[in-house]
Design an enzyme around this catalytic site. Structure first.
Site, PDB file in Angstrom:
ATOM      1  N   GLU A 100       0.470  22.103  21.599  1.00 46.38           N
ATOM      2  CA  GLU A 100      -0.181  21.178  22.533  1.00 46.38           C
ATOM      3  C   GLU A 100       0.621  20.953  23.803  1.00 46.38           C
ATOM      4  O   GLU A 100       0.256  20.132  24.637  1.00 46.38           O
ATOM      5  CB  GLU A 100      -0.465  19.860  21.802  1.00 46.38           C
ATOM      6  CG  GLU A 100      -1.522  20.069  20.735  1.00 46.38           C
ATOM      7  CD  GLU A 100      -1.715  18.859  19.837  1.00 46.38           C
ATOM      8  OE1 GLU A 100      -0.763  18.085  19.679  1.00 46.38           O
ATOM      9  OE2 GLU A 100      -2.813  18.715  19.281  1.00 46.38           O
ATOM     10  N   ASP A 112      -6.043  19.595  10.797  1.00 49.30           N
ATOM     11  CA  ASP A 112      -5.038  19.421   9.742  1.00 49.30           C
ATOM     12  C   ASP A 112      -5.655  19.597   8.358  1.00 49.30           C
ATOM     13  O   ASP A 112      -5.034  20.139   7.455  1.00 49.30           O
ATOM     14  CB  ASP A 112      -4.434  18.012   9.805  1.00 49.30           C
ATOM     15  CG  ASP A 112      -3.852  17.698  11.162  1.00 49.30           C
ATOM     16  OD1 ASP A 112      -4.532  17.932  12.166  1.00 49.30           O
ATOM     17  OD2 ASP A 112      -2.715  17.204  11.213  1.00 49.30           O
TER      18      ASP A 112
END
Ligand SMILES: *[C@@H]1O[C@H](CO)[C@@H](O)[C@H](O)[C@H]1NC(C)=O
Ligand SMILES: *[C@@H]1O[C@H](CO)[C@@H](O)[C@H](O)[C@H]1NC(C)=O
Ligand SMILES: *[C@@H]1O[C@H](CO)[C@@H](O)[C@H](O)[C@H]1NC(C)=O
Ligand SMILES: *[C@@H]1O[C@H](CO)[C@@H](O)[C@H](O)[C@H]1NC(C)=O
Length: 768
Positions: free
Chosen positions: A486, A356
């Site tokens: 994911e 991130d």
């Protein structure tokens, strides 16, 4: 982002609660702006201010997670919480690691008899001055409480209570003092994370001060952190009430200071207490203003958007170190997805670092505050020896960065979710990509010499050892990975992973040329060969990029993955292919994913020229994630919450403004501005203090025209502007009008005699 188990349980619990709650719509009409319909949930509160930098409310959100934070990169806290966090202070072994809770000894509240009826307090977060205030207008006095993490005395959290008596007070009362009851909120006694010694009192200039030091209880990793970490806290004791003479006015200052070094914490508290209270506050405000003077993004004509932008920069900067000269800054431990004020629990990403940082927060920080971009990369340089070890453990070479890291740089992913740690190896490629953008914007030779050459080439070593030749296809495969989506673990040839890996390899070839006079490498050619021959899934029939080898059309995904090839990676492809990637993946992304998916679709659509569709994606990227009244971001859309205050989503949003609406794109040999345009309803978008090769630029997009103002240029990097017709040497104080759609190019002389990377992956990336 990864916590499947923890997250799902939480979401399920929340859905149960929130199914009962209706969504309230509040209509705010504001001066000088189009009317904004701001949606909010039942646990939020209304922002009644029409100042783009100030969020004010008469009632606090009932959900604590929507409370704002204060911070200065060294320490941070949420307003009225009983916890303070310190940069780099964690407790817990491996996957149990989380920010260590320091009791908030400065959590002073006005007595509730003051903040309840008949006195209606106004609570405000002033993002311009970096302060949270509570203002209560009473019969005989006005009480203003200011809570701030001092931006100059950056070891300190300060609480000032100013009491000003009213002059027209009832003559029958003139002989009476004004009493203001205050209280240090409970929760400041112990910490499960730190063994604090019992507080020791001392007297300083007539005031009682207390202090306590402690050690974290559990080491993150016994090898890399053999000893516990010390932390010391100093604070002022708090009386039950404050007394101000009638006709008087007075400021009471309470503070707590925190440092790993006792002397530093102690001296800092003394400095704070010795300052005149007004000067103390002004120094803090001046430091914030100095930061904003360096750069910023301003929106006019759309109050809600301008507030969101000021909120984001305020929150980002609160988690980044101040440039204080009071005590030199400590080593910086990175920007976590929920900033510095959260991360003590397993719901807020524990204060760890993820991809991130580099992928979502880094890009706009790089454009506006490149020195902070440098600090973010420094965290990766500091933890490089551990990344080397992680590569060795899986039989690879070079640096393999962990999916999550905290104090030591070891893998600290929660035990719940081993798959992300095992497969999301793209994080190392994302770090290399951030380094590439950093070099493109700064050409920082000092950085290359002091770790840059090493980290870039060693990440390439990792990918080179990770790619395996497939004798059937003649291409290199990267197996057993997971892309940003994911929902699909353990796949082969994830397009996103292979493109960041290929870029890492090409970058290493380029950097080894840049570094050749002081840093020797000998596999530069081999890196480029591997990159050129890396498999890159492509489906010619549907003219799009399957997310990985064997991906079946129609399978839903969690978040933007293959679409990241177009942006942020800017991987060259046909316009048609790009359009197909965007429209196809939009149709299969689940609605419960995070905000960044929609910001990336918005950028893609803006660059395709589809402003209408882009506007709805842009709207989708923030509207349901921004929580009123303090513009705290949630990871999930209303009515769900997930992690707060979600910096990752904010990062995607800022990227849409800079790289989508602003039209800016960063390349190794140029800065491009293409199709700059305004977001819906806005009448102006100004990106101030954009730094490119030492120059300071302002891109100003208005309804009537777009201009580029050159505040200064760096003589080492003369800049030339080209728009297809004109070629102009940029000079300080020049204003250029950018007419037409562009592209407008800004470039300098080449950087050394080094061939730019080919960036061709999979041999034939350009489809007919
Ligand atoms: C507020 O002050 C009043 C009067 O001093 C006191 O009786 C009361 O206990 C205080 N309330 C709290 C919550 O501290
Ligand atoms: C703590 O800070 C003081 C004052 O800056 C310094 O002299 C001392 O060396 C520091 N102690 C440690 C252990 O770093
Ligand atoms: C080589 O690639 C082909 C086609 O993608 C695949 O079917 C095969 O399993 C791969 N071989 C190995 C050894 O991974
Ligand atoms: C965003 O979209 C929602 C739903 O379509 C709509 O109600 C809202 O008005 C839009 N907001 C803005 C600012 O355009």
């Amino acid at each position: 982002m990864w916590n499947f188990l923890a997250r799902n349980k939480q979401v399920a619990a929340m859905l149960g609660v929130l199914a009962l709650a209706a969504v309230v719509v509040v209509v705010l009409t504001t001066k000088g702006a189009s009317s904004n319909v701001v949606e909010k949930g039942p646990e939020e509160a209304e922002d009644v201010s029409d100042d783009p930098y100030i969020f004010s409310t008469h009632s606090l959100p009932s959900e604590d997670r929507f409370m704002p934070s204060i911070g200065n990169g060294h320490i941070a806290t949420n307003i009225f919480s009983n916890t303070v966090y310190l940069n780099g202070l964690y407790n817990g072994h491996k996957g149990e690691s989380h920010r260590a809770r320091i009791p908030a000894w400065a959590n002073v509240r006005l007595n509730s008899t003051l903040t309840h009826k008949p006195f209606a307090p106004v609570y405000s977060l002033n993002t311009r001055d970096g302060v949270f205030t509570v203002r209560v207008d009473r019969d005989r006095s006005v009480v203003t409480q200011r809570i701030f993490a001092h931006r100059f005395y950056n070891r300190a959290i300060v609480n000032q209570i100013e009491v000003t008596s009213k002059t027209y007070a009832d003559p029958n009362l003139t002989h009476r003092d004004i009493w203001i009851a205050v209280k240090l909120m409970p929760g400041a006694e112990t910490s499960d994370d730190i063994n604090f010694e019992s507080p020791v009192p001392e007297v300083f200039h007539g005031r009682t001060i207390k202090s306590s030091c402690g050690k974290t209880r559990e080491s993150e990793d016994l090898e890399y952190q053999p000893l516990p970490v010390n932390v010391c806290v100093y604070w002022t004791s708090v009386p039950d009430h404050l007394v101000v003479p009638q006709h008087g006015s007075k400021v009471f200052t309470f503070a707590m200071t925190v440092d790993k070094n006792r002397t530093v914490a102690r001296e800092e508290l003394f400095k704070v207490l010795q300052e005149d209270s007004k000067v103390l506050y002004q120094r803090h405000v001046d430091a914030w203003h100095a930061l904003y003077a360096q750069a910023g993004m301003d929106i006019e004509g759309n109050l809600q958007l301008s507030k969101i932008v000021s909120g984001i920069w305020y929150y980002f900067l609160s988690a980044l170190p101040s440039e204080s000269t009071s005590h030199p800054q400590d080593r910086f431990f990175g920007l976590s997805p929920t900033g510095l004020s959260r991360g003590g629990t397993f719901e807020d990403y524990e204060g760890h670092n993820f991809w991130d940082t580099e992928t979502w927060m880094f890009p706009t920080i790089l454009l506006l505050y490149p020195r902070y971009a440098n600090l973010l990369l420094q965290y990766r340089l500091d933890t490089a020896p551990v990344a080397e070890r992680l590569a060795q453990e899986t039989g690879h070479k070079g640096y393999r960065y962990p999916w999550e890291s905290a104090y030591t740089g070891m893998e600290v992913t929660q035990p719940c979710c081993p798959a992300v740690a095992e497969y999301e190896q793209h994080v190392s490629g994302c770090i290399a990509f951030a380094a590439r953008q950093y070099l493109a914007v700064t050409r920082d030779e000092h950085w290359l010499k002091h770790g840059g050459c090493d980290i870039v080439t060693r990440i390439a070593d990792f990918w080179a050892s990770r790619a395996v030749i497939n004798f059937t296809t003649g291409l290199f495969d990267i197996s057993n990975v997971m892309g940003p989506d994911e929902d699909h673990a353990d796949v082969r040839n994830s397009v996103f992973t292979n493109v960041v890996a290929g870029y890492s390899l090409y970058l290493a070839q380029y950097v080894s040329c840049l570094c050749k006079s002081y840093f020797i490498t000998d596999h530069a050619e081999q890196w480029a060969d591997i990159a050129w021959s890396l498999a890159l899934p492509f489906d010619p029939e549907h003219d799009y990029h399957p997310q990985y080898e064997g991906y079946r059309r129609g399978q839903t995904i969690k978040q933007a993955d293959a679409v990241l090839l177009g942006f942020p990676l800017q991987y060259p492809m046909n316009r048609r292919t790009r359009a197909n990637d965007l429209s196809y993946y939009e149709s299969v992304t689940r609605e419960s994913g995070p905000a960044m998916t929609w910001s990336m679709h918005a950028i893609g659509l803006l660059r395709q020229g589809d402003a209408g569709k882009a506007a709805s994606m842009f709207n989708k990227s923030y509207e349901d994630y921004v929580r009123e009244p303090f513009k705290v971001w949630s990871e999930n859309r209303r009515p769900n919450i997930g992690a707060t205050n979600f910096f990752t989503g904010m990062g995607g949003f800022l990227q849409t403004l800079a790289f989508g609406y602003g039209g800016v794109s960063i390349h190794l040999d140029r800065l491009l501005i293409d199709r700059p345009q305004l977001p819906a309803d806005a009448t102006r978008l100004r990106i101030r203090g954009l730094k490119y090769l030492g120059a300071n630029l302002t891109l100003d997009i208005q309804e009537s025209q777009t201009t580029l103002f050159v505040a200064s240029v760096d003589d080492n990097w003369p800049l030339k502007y080209e728009d297809g017709k004109n070629e102009i040497a940029l000079a300080a104080k020049m204003t250029l009008t950018l007419s037409g759609e562009g592209p407008f190019t800004i470039r300098s002389v080449p950087w050394k005699d080094c061939k730019l990377p080919d960036d061709v992956i999979g041999r034939s990336h350009l489809r007919p």
